[in-house]
Design a protein around this motif. Structure first.
Motif, short mmCIF file in Angstrom:
data_model
loop_
_atom_site.label_atom_id
_atom_site.label_comp_id
_atom_site.label_asym_id
_atom_site.label_seq_id
_atom_site.Cartn_x
_atom_site.Cartn_y
_atom_site.Cartn_z
N ARG A 1 0.84 -1.20 0.00
CA ARG A 1 0.00 0.00 0.00
C ARG A 1 0.87 1.25 0.00
NH1 ARG A 1 -5.12 1.65 3.76
NH2 ARG A 1 -5.33 3.68 2.79
N GLY A 2 0.58 2.15 -0.92
CA GLY A 2 1.25 3.45 -0.98
C GLY A 2 0.34 4.50 -0.39
N TYR A 3 0.90 5.39 0.40
CA TYR A 3 0.12 6.45 1.06
C TYR A 3 0.48 7.78 0.42
CZ TYR A 3 -0.47 2.81 4.55
OH TYR A 3 -0.77 1.64 5.17
N ARG A 4 -0.51 8.48 -0.10
CA ARG A 4 -0.27 9.76 -0.74
C ARG A 4 -0.32 10.86 0.32
NH1 ARG A 4 0.17 11.50 -5.70
NH2 ARG A 4 -0.48 9.55 -6.64
N VAL A 5 0.76 11.65 0.36
CA VAL A 5 0.84 12.81 1.24
C VAL A 5 1.08 14.01 0.33
CG1 VAL A 5 2.09 13.88 3.15
CG2 VAL A 5 1.86 11.39 3.06
N GLY A 6 0.02 14.73 0.04
CA GLY A 6 0.13 15.81 -0.94
C GLY A 6 0.39 15.20 -2.31
N ARG A 7 1.51 15.58 -2.92
CA ARG A 7 1.87 15.01 -4.22
C ARG A 7 2.83 13.83 -4.09
NH1 ARG A 7 3.99 19.43 -8.09
NH2 ARG A 7 3.90 17.65 -9.48
N LEU A 8 3.30 13.57 -2.88
CA LEU A 8 4.30 12.53 -2.66
C LEU A 8 3.66 11.20 -2.29
CD1 LEU A 8 6.69 14.68 -0.46
CD2 LEU A 8 6.86 14.26 -2.91
N ILE A 9 4.36 10.13 -2.58
CA ILE A 9 3.90 8.79 -2.18
C ILE A 9 4.86 8.26 -1.13
CG2 ILE A 9 3.49 6.43 -2.94
CD1 ILE A 9 2.82 7.56 -5.69
N ARG A 10 4.31 7.77 -0.04
CA ARG A 10 5.10 7.21 1.05
C ARG A 10 4.72 5.75 1.23
NH1 ARG A 10 8.85 11.03 1.82
NH2 ARG A 10 7.96 13.03 2.26
N VAL A 11 5.66 4.95 1.73
CA VAL A 11 5.39 3.54 2.01
C VAL A 11 5.84 3.24 3.44
CG1 VAL A 11 5.50 2.72 -0.35
CG2 VAL A 11 7.58 2.87 0.96
N ASP A 12 5.18 2.27 4.04
CA ASP A 12 5.53 1.83 5.38
C ASP A 12 6.61 0.76 5.25
OD1 ASP A 12 5.63 1.11 8.03
OD2 ASP A 12 3.61 0.27 8.10
N LEU A 13 7.79 0.99 5.85
CA LEU A 13 8.90 0.04 5.70
C LEU A 13 8.58 -1.33 6.28
CD1 LEU A 13 12.22 2.01 6.33
CD2 LEU A 13 11.43 0.92 4.25
N ASN A 14 7.89 -1.37 7.41
CA ASN A 14 7.55 -2.67 8.01
C ASN A 14 6.64 -3.47 7.10
OD1 ASN A 14 9.06 -2.15 10.32
ND2 ASN A 14 7.35 -1.06 11.27
N GLU A 15 5.65 -2.82 6.54
CA GLU A 15 4.73 -3.50 5.61
C GLU A 15 5.48 -3.96 4.36
OE1 GLU A 15 0.83 -2.41 2.88
OE2 GLU A 15 1.41 -1.06 4.51
N LEU A 16 6.37 -3.12 3.89
CA LEU A 16 7.15 -3.45 2.69
C LEU A 16 8.05 -4.65 2.93
CD1 LEU A 16 7.33 -2.25 -0.10
CD2 LEU A 16 9.20 -0.82 0.68
N ARG A 17 8.69 -4.70 4.10
CA ARG A 17 9.54 -5.86 4.43
C ARG A 17 8.74 -7.15 4.44
NH1 ARG A 17 12.11 -2.29 8.33
NH2 ARG A 17 14.18 -1.80 7.52
N LYS A 18 7.54 -7.10 5.03
CA LYS A 18 6.70 -8.30 5.10
C LYS A 18 6.32 -8.79 3.71
CE LYS A 18 4.45 -7.06 9.40
NZ LYS A 18 3.16 -6.67 9.99
N CYS A 19 6.03 -7.86 2.80
CA CYS A 19 5.58 -8.22 1.46
C CYS A 19 6.71 -8.66 0.54
CB CYS A 19 4.85 -7.05 0.83
SG CYS A 19 3.32 -6.66 1.65
N LEU A 20 7.91 -8.13 0.76
CA LEU A 20 9.01 -8.43 -0.15
C LEU A 20 9.83 -9.65 0.26
CD1 LEU A 20 10.39 -4.89 -1.01
CD2 LEU A 20 8.96 -6.35 -2.40
N ILE A 21 9.80 -10.01 1.53
CA ILE A 21 10.60 -11.15 1.98
C ILE A 21 9.85 -12.43 1.63
CG2 ILE A 21 11.49 -12.38 3.98
CD1 ILE A 21 12.00 -9.66 5.26
N VAL A 22 10.51 -13.28 0.91
CA VAL A 22 9.93 -14.55 0.50
C VAL A 22 10.77 -15.66 1.12
CG1 VAL A 22 9.40 -16.07 -1.43
CG2 VAL A 22 9.14 -13.58 -1.67
#
Length: 55
Positions: free
Chosen positions: A28-49
């Motif tokens: 999930r990407g979170y839009r803050v104004g014009r920028l997109i932010r991601v949660d590192l913890n969520e990203l680690r969970k999704c990318l680690i296989v």
């Protein structure tokens, strides 16, 4: 929450990979104004296989 410029450096993947995961709904990407932010913890969970080991 970090930007798409910082996240690849922290996780050792490309920004294109993270953008692909956001567009297909894996991350999930979170839009803050014009920028997109991601949660590192969520990203680690999704990318680690985990690879199953043979016993």
């Amino acid at each position: 929450m970090v930007s798409l410029a910082v996240a690849p450096e922290k996780l050792g993947v490309s920004a294109k990979t993270i953008r692909r995961r956001i567009s297909n709904g894996t991350v999930r990407g979170y839009r803050v104004g014009r920028l997109i932010r991601v949660d590192l913890n969520e990203l680690r969970k999704c990318l680690i296989v985990e690879t199953p080991t043979m016993r």
